[in-house]
Design a protein around this motif. Structure first.
Motif, PDB file in Angstrom:
ATOM      1  N   LEU A 347      33.278  98.708 113.259  1.00 29.48           N
ATOM      2  CA  LEU A 347      32.068  99.058 114.003  1.00 29.48           C
ATOM      3  C   LEU A 347      32.432  99.568 115.387  1.00 29.48           C
ATOM      4  CD1 LEU A 347      29.291  96.427 113.338  1.00 29.48           C
ATOM      5  CD2 LEU A 347      29.508  98.737 112.486  1.00 29.48           C
ATOM      6  N   ARG A 352      27.739  98.492 117.482  1.00 27.67           N
ATOM      7  CA  ARG A 352      27.652  97.049 117.759  1.00 27.67           C
ATOM      8  C   ARG A 352      26.405  96.720 118.549  1.00 27.67           C
ATOM      9  NH1 ARG A 352      33.251  95.853 118.986  1.00 27.67           N
ATOM     10  NH2 ARG A 352      34.156  95.323 116.978  1.00 27.67           N
ATOM     11  N   ASN A 353      26.060  97.631 119.462  1.00 25.38           N
ATOM     12  CA  ASN A 353      24.853  97.392 120.263  1.00 25.38           C
ATOM     13  C   ASN A 353      23.621  97.320 119.380  1.00 25.38           C
ATOM     14  OD1 ASN A 353      26.278  97.232 122.568  1.00 25.38           O
ATOM     15  ND2 ASN A 353      25.946  99.370 123.173  1.00 25.38           N
ATOM     16  N   GLN A 355      23.593  96.288 116.353  1.00 22.67           N
ATOM     17  CA  GLN A 355      23.665  95.004 115.654  1.00 22.67           C
ATOM     18  C   GLN A 355      23.213  93.853 116.567  1.00 22.67           C
ATOM     19  OE1 GLN A 355      27.534  93.734 114.308  1.00 22.67           O
ATOM     20  NE2 GLN A 355      26.749  93.390 112.257  1.00 22.67           N
ATOM     21  N   LYS A 356      23.616  93.969 117.843  1.00 19.94           N
ATOM     22  CA  LYS A 356      23.212  92.924 118.804  1.00 19.94           C
ATOM     23  C   LYS A 356      21.708  92.909 118.968  1.00 19.94           C
ATOM     24  CE  LYS A 356      27.059  92.604 121.936  1.00 19.94           C
ATOM     25  NZ  LYS A 356      27.541  93.328 123.094  1.00 19.94           N
ATOM     26  N   GLN A 388      28.918 104.528 109.899  1.00 21.61           N
ATOM     27  CA  GLN A 388      28.412 103.418 110.710  1.00 21.61           C
ATOM     28  C   GLN A 388      26.982 103.055 110.289  1.00 21.61           C
ATOM     29  OE1 GLN A 388      30.088 102.203 113.921  1.00 21.61           O
ATOM     30  NE2 GLN A 388      31.789 102.897 112.684  1.00 21.61           N
TER      31      GLN A 388
END
Ligand code: AMP
Ligand code: ZN
Length: 464
Positions: A347, A352-353, A355-356, A388
């Motif tokens: 990732l 990742r952001n 996902q956060k 992604q």
């Protein structure tokens, strides 16, 4: 950190289970006298989301669901017939045959809605001995009295009675209906009802032949499997005032402990703005939706769009929109999947952001509608590459449960392709009547055409 709205404290609270990474959770299961209606199913979808969020956060969950196959009376206040006995008279088959039949149908519904199976199923009729034991403890501690109708719990003996109730409550539960003769307080409830003329679903007990009260069943089944206290207890909002209040009362009286630490309740589903009722003819079951050409997962998608603590107004238009959105989603996933080669990937920061952000939404008292909107934002984000995106979509689907991993490349039969070509020729010639006829024919074969700038796109009519 997960935050959950706890009916017990009326606050959004940080969720901390009793045992480190292990959650014990009980959800009130179906009363198997008929098929589950879509309102019931909304509650089970909410509970499934809760469980998936816990798992997503790395918790191991022991989930227990009961099957109520005796003792749930027509009125929640211990009056009227047993729902299963009534169904058995109507259907002219034995109560347990009826109960097992609807239990099976219920489990099938869960599968069709991609609801994860509980770890433990437990039936009320198989725990009668344990229920008698609980009533014996309550009797020993002085919380019971006997009247002609059965053994009752004296709510005036328990100071903390009514812990789940909102502060301002004008009418006490039980006061709205005719009181069972001899009951001391309107809120008192049956622990054991005497059989009287009833011949089926009755057992011997120290107090005489009879059957257990519905509120006793759930305490016994939950404690038997999860101990006391356990972490989470859930159900529909209608259970707050009576059923769950009375479960808590028995556990406190018998064991001086709170039954569960977090109590979560799902709001009701309305149909066309009204409460579902036989008299209004607006009770739908999953099969009704399927017969009308809807995919069960479209109903799941519809439920994801409204927060579990808000009422959801069901209409067929709304379900159609949900189905369109889901078809659209599958189409996007199909497109993205067809463009990627390498399924192993890392990732990137910007991914990742996403996902956060996703985690923040779902951990904020299950804000799934926001998480769903985030998913659509991700799909339309040109800065994120397809690898992604695909990775994240499958990751988010661990909670949505829309079976995105099953989305496959479309294989269009040669016959359909041929028809599409012929239709294009008619269109070029301006013969739209014939072109439309062919479109209908294609539809009858399970496919439909969307005319885009780049030419006709073939899609599959939803497979139910
Ligand atoms: P029952 O089979 O009647 O015990 O109900 C099963 C579950 O469905 C319980 O958790 C109820 O609170 C819930 N429920 C009942 N009616 C509705 C509704 N209209 N909308 C949402 N949940 C409901
Ligand atoms: Zn229950």
């Amino acid at each position: 950190m997960i935050k959950l709205f706890n009916t017990l404290t009326r606050k959004k609270e940080k969720f901390v289970p009793l045992k480190d990474k292990f959650v014990r959770m009980y959800t009130c299961g179906p009363t198997c006298y008929w098929f589950a209606h879509i309102g019931n199913l909304r509650t089970y979808i909410f509970e499934d989301i809760l469980k998936r969020v816990l798992i997503y956060n790395g918790y191991k969950v022991k989930h227990v669901m009961n099957i109520t196959d005796v003792g749930h009376l027509v009125s929640d206040e211990d009056a009227g017939e047993d729902k299963i006995i009534l169904a058995s008279q109507k259907e002219k088959r034995s109560p347990l045959v009826v109960a097992r039949f609807y239990e099976k149908a219920f489990k099938k519904d869960l599968k069709r809605l991609n609801i994860l199976d509980p770890n433990v199923w437990i039936r009320a009729t198989e725990t009668i001995k344990d229920q008698i034991e609980l009533i014996k403890i309550l009797e020993k501690k002085g919380f019971t009295y006997i009247i002609e109708d059965g053994v009752y719990f004296d709510t005036s003996k328990l100071k903390s009675y009514g812990r789940l109730w909102p502060k301002k409550m004008e009418i006490l539960p039980g006061a709205r209906v005719e009181m069972v003769l001899g009951k001391k307080n309107p809120t008192d409830f049956a622990l054991w009802k005497f059989a009287k003329e009833r011949k089926e679903l009755v057992w011997n007990s120290p107090w005489g032949k009879g059957f257990p009260g519905w509120h006793t069943e759930c305490v016994v089944m939950s404690v038997k499997e999860l101990g006391i206290p356990f972490d989470i207890h859930c159900g529909g909002i209608d259970h707050v005032l009576i059923h769950h209040t009375n479960e808590i009362a028995q556990a406190e009286a018998a064991f001086s402990k709170i039954l569960a630490r977090y109590w979560l309740h799902g709001e009701f589903l309305l149909v066309e703005g009204k409460k579902m009722a036989k008299s209004l003819g607006n009770i739908y079951i999953l099969d009704d939706l399927i017969k009308k050409g809807f995919n069960p997962l479209s109903y799941r998608y519809l439920c994801l769009g409204t927060h579990y603590r808000s009422k959801l107004n069901f209409t067929f238009e709304a379900l159609k929109s949900a189905q369109n959105a889901l078809e659209n989603l599958y189409e996007k996933v199909r497109e993205i999947k067809s463009k990627i080669k390498n399924k192993k990937l890392k990732l990137k920061i910007e991914t990742r952001n996403y996902q956060k952000e996703f985690l923040n939404f779902v951990n904020d008292d299950l804000n799934v509608p926001k998480a769903l909107a985030l998913m659509w934002r991700l799909i339309g984000d040109n800065k994120i590459d397809d690898h992604q995106k695909y990775f994240l979509l499958l990751d988010f689907d661990k909670i949505f449960g829309l079976r995105l991993e099953k989305v496959k490349k479309l294989r269009i039969p040669k016959e359909i392709e041929k028809l599409v070509k012929i239709r294009q020729e008619y269109r070029k010639k301006g013969d739209f009547k014939r072109a439309d006829e062919i479109r209908e024919k294609i539809k009858g074969m399970g496919y439909w055409i969307e005319d885009t700038k780049e030419g006709p796109k073939i899609k599959k009519v939803f497979n139910v």
